[in-house]
Scaffold this motif. Structure first.
Motif, PDB file in Angstrom:
ATOM      1  N   ASP A  11      41.239  31.356  43.668  1.00  0.00           N
ATOM      2  CA  ASP A  11      40.623  32.678  43.559  1.00  0.00           C
ATOM      3  C   ASP A  11      41.014  33.353  42.249  1.00  0.00           C
ATOM      4  O   ASP A  11      40.195  34.048  41.624  1.00  0.00           O
ATOM      5  N   ASP A  12      42.281  33.183  41.824  1.00  0.00           N
ATOM      6  CA  ASP A  12      42.727  33.722  40.534  1.00  0.00           C
ATOM      7  C   ASP A  12      41.914  33.111  39.399  1.00  0.00           C
ATOM      8  O   ASP A  12      41.475  33.817  38.475  1.00  0.00           O
ATOM      9  N   LEU A  13      41.748  31.800  39.471  1.00  0.00           N
ATOM     10  CA  LEU A  13      40.986  31.102  38.438  1.00  0.00           C
ATOM     11  C   LEU A  13      39.544  31.574  38.405  1.00  0.00           C
ATOM     12  O   LEU A  13      39.009  31.915  37.334  1.00  0.00           O
ATOM     13  N   ASP A  14      38.913  31.626  39.566  1.00  0.00           N
ATOM     14  CA  ASP A  14      37.495  31.998  39.614  1.00  0.00           C
ATOM     15  C   ASP A  14      37.272  33.422  39.117  1.00  0.00           C
ATOM     16  O   ASP A  14      36.312  33.675  38.371  1.00  0.00           O
ATOM     17  N   ARG A  15      38.128  34.358  39.524  1.00  0.00           N
ATOM     18  CA  ARG A  15      37.913  35.746  39.107  1.00  0.00           C
ATOM     19  C   ARG A  15      38.197  35.928  37.613  1.00  0.00           C
ATOM     20  O   ARG A  15      37.485  36.664  36.926  1.00  0.00           O
ATOM     21  N   THR A  16      39.216  35.239  37.103  1.00  0.00           N
ATOM     22  CA  THR A  16      39.503  35.338  35.672  1.00  0.00           C
ATOM     23  C   THR A  16      38.347  34.799  34.845  1.00  0.00           C
ATOM     24  O   THR A  16      37.932  35.411  33.856  1.00  0.00           O
ATOM     25  N   VAL A  17      37.811  33.664  35.248  1.00  0.00           N
ATOM     26  CA  VAL A  17      36.663  33.100  34.542  1.00  0.00           C
ATOM     27  C   VAL A  17      35.459  34.035  34.648  1.00  0.00           C
ATOM     28  O   VAL A  17      34.731  34.263  33.668  1.00  0.00           O
ATOM     29  N   ALA A  18      35.261  34.612  35.817  1.00  0.00           N
ATOM     30  CA  ALA A  18      34.117  35.510  36.015  1.00  0.00           C
ATOM     31  C   ALA A  18      34.197  36.739  35.112  1.00  0.00           C
ATOM     32  O   ALA A  18      33.201  37.144  34.505  1.00  0.00           O
ATOM     33  N   VAL A  19      35.383  37.345  35.032  1.00  0.00           N
ATOM     34  CA  VAL A  19      35.528  38.599  34.277  1.00  0.00           C
ATOM     35  C   VAL A  19      35.678  38.345  32.787  1.00  0.00           C
ATOM     36  O   VAL A  19      35.066  39.029  31.959  1.00  0.00           O
ATOM     37  N   ASN A  20      36.499  37.366  32.420  1.00  0.00           N
ATOM     38  CA  ASN A  20      36.865  37.190  31.013  1.00  0.00           C
ATOM     39  C   ASN A  20      35.923  36.275  30.241  1.00  0.00           C
ATOM     40  O   ASN A  20      35.921  36.313  28.999  1.00  0.00           O
ATOM     41  N   ILE A  21      35.161  35.437  30.938  1.00  0.00           N
ATOM     42  CA  ILE A  21      34.263  34.506  30.253  1.00  0.00           C
ATOM     43  C   ILE A  21      32.803  34.762  30.618  1.00  0.00           C
ATOM     44  O   ILE A  21      31.964  34.976  29.746  1.00  0.00           O
TER      45      ILE A  21
END
Length: 247
Positions: free
Chosen positions: A107-117
């Motif tokens: 979930d950390d990975l998915d949300r970081t990718v969603a917001v930052n990329i």
């Protein structure tokens, strides 16, 4: 620059606090009308909008979670509709999650990718439908994309490094349309998320050539330059505004 800066419209994502708020206020001071996005804090967004209006420029805020691509696109289109045009997109909103790689959950990975990329990509995708010659896309990266000096930054560094590729590729693609795309890598900046008197400040200052944190206005000044006519021949570039952290 004079009147060439007047009546241009900028959208700053994550513009209600920290670097984003400083960028929004600086662009307004330079003569732009400014739209911002914010995630939750309506009162803080309203405060920035009011300060911009007090400076004599128009302002509007859109509530948008950058993890929601539809909300991001709606904010871009909403800014263009509110002011009749869009000249500058500043992709500032970001999520900072740090920790040992074996403790990073999916979930950390998915949300970081969603917001930052993903969010900067879809915002740029929406913006190019409105930008004309002289338009600007300015992405906000991080010095840890250039120098990962501390452990636990793999997820965040990866997400910010992706903006290097986005900036270069879009700079190449949009160059024939006289739209520039650039990237600013801030260093440690005195914000609520990373205060200049925080627990890591001493260590960070020791490895920063200038020996201190940036004020958000210092980063905003670099963004303002890239947004200005003076930067018309700068594109696909990454500028380290980090006090020499990566020197």
């Amino acid at each position: 620059m004079g009147n060439t800066m007047q009546n241009r419209v900028a959208l700053v994502t994550g513009g209600s606090r920290g670097i984003g708020a400083a960028v929004a206020l600086r662009l307004a001071a330079d003569g732009h009308d400014v739209a911002i996005t914010f995630q939750r804090n309506t009162s803080r967004a309203d405060e920035i909008v009011e300060r911009i209006r007090q400076s004599g420029r128009r302002a509007v805020a859109f509530q948008a979670d950058s993890a929601d691509p539809d909300a991001v696109v709606a904010a871009v289109n909403g800014a263009a509709a509110a002011f009749g045009r869009l000249d500058i997109l500043v992709n500032n909103a970001a999520l900072f999650l740090a920790g040992p790689i074996d403790q990073v959950g999916p979930d950390d990975l998915d949300r970081t990718v969603a917001v930052n990329i993903r969010a900067p990509f879809v915002a740029a995708q929406a913006a190019v439908r409105h930008l004309t010659a002289g338009g600007r896309i300015i992405n906000i990266g991080s010095n840890v994309a250039v120098r990962a000096a501390f452990p636990g930054f793999a997820l965040y560094s990866m997400s910010k490094t992706a903006l290097v590729g986005l900036t270069k590729a879009l700079g190449r693609e949009l160059g024939p349309r006289a739209i520039t795309v650039n990237l600013v890598h801030p260093g440690a900046t005195d914000t609520e998320m990373n205060p200049a008197d925080g627990p890591m400040a001493g260590t960070i200052n020791e490895v920063t050539a200038l020996g201190h944190y940036a004020d958000p206005a210092d980063i905003a000044a670099v963004v303002a330059f890239l947004a200005s006519p003076d930067a018309c021949y700068v594109t696909g570039a990454a500028i380290n505004a980090d006090g020499g952290f990566t020197a």
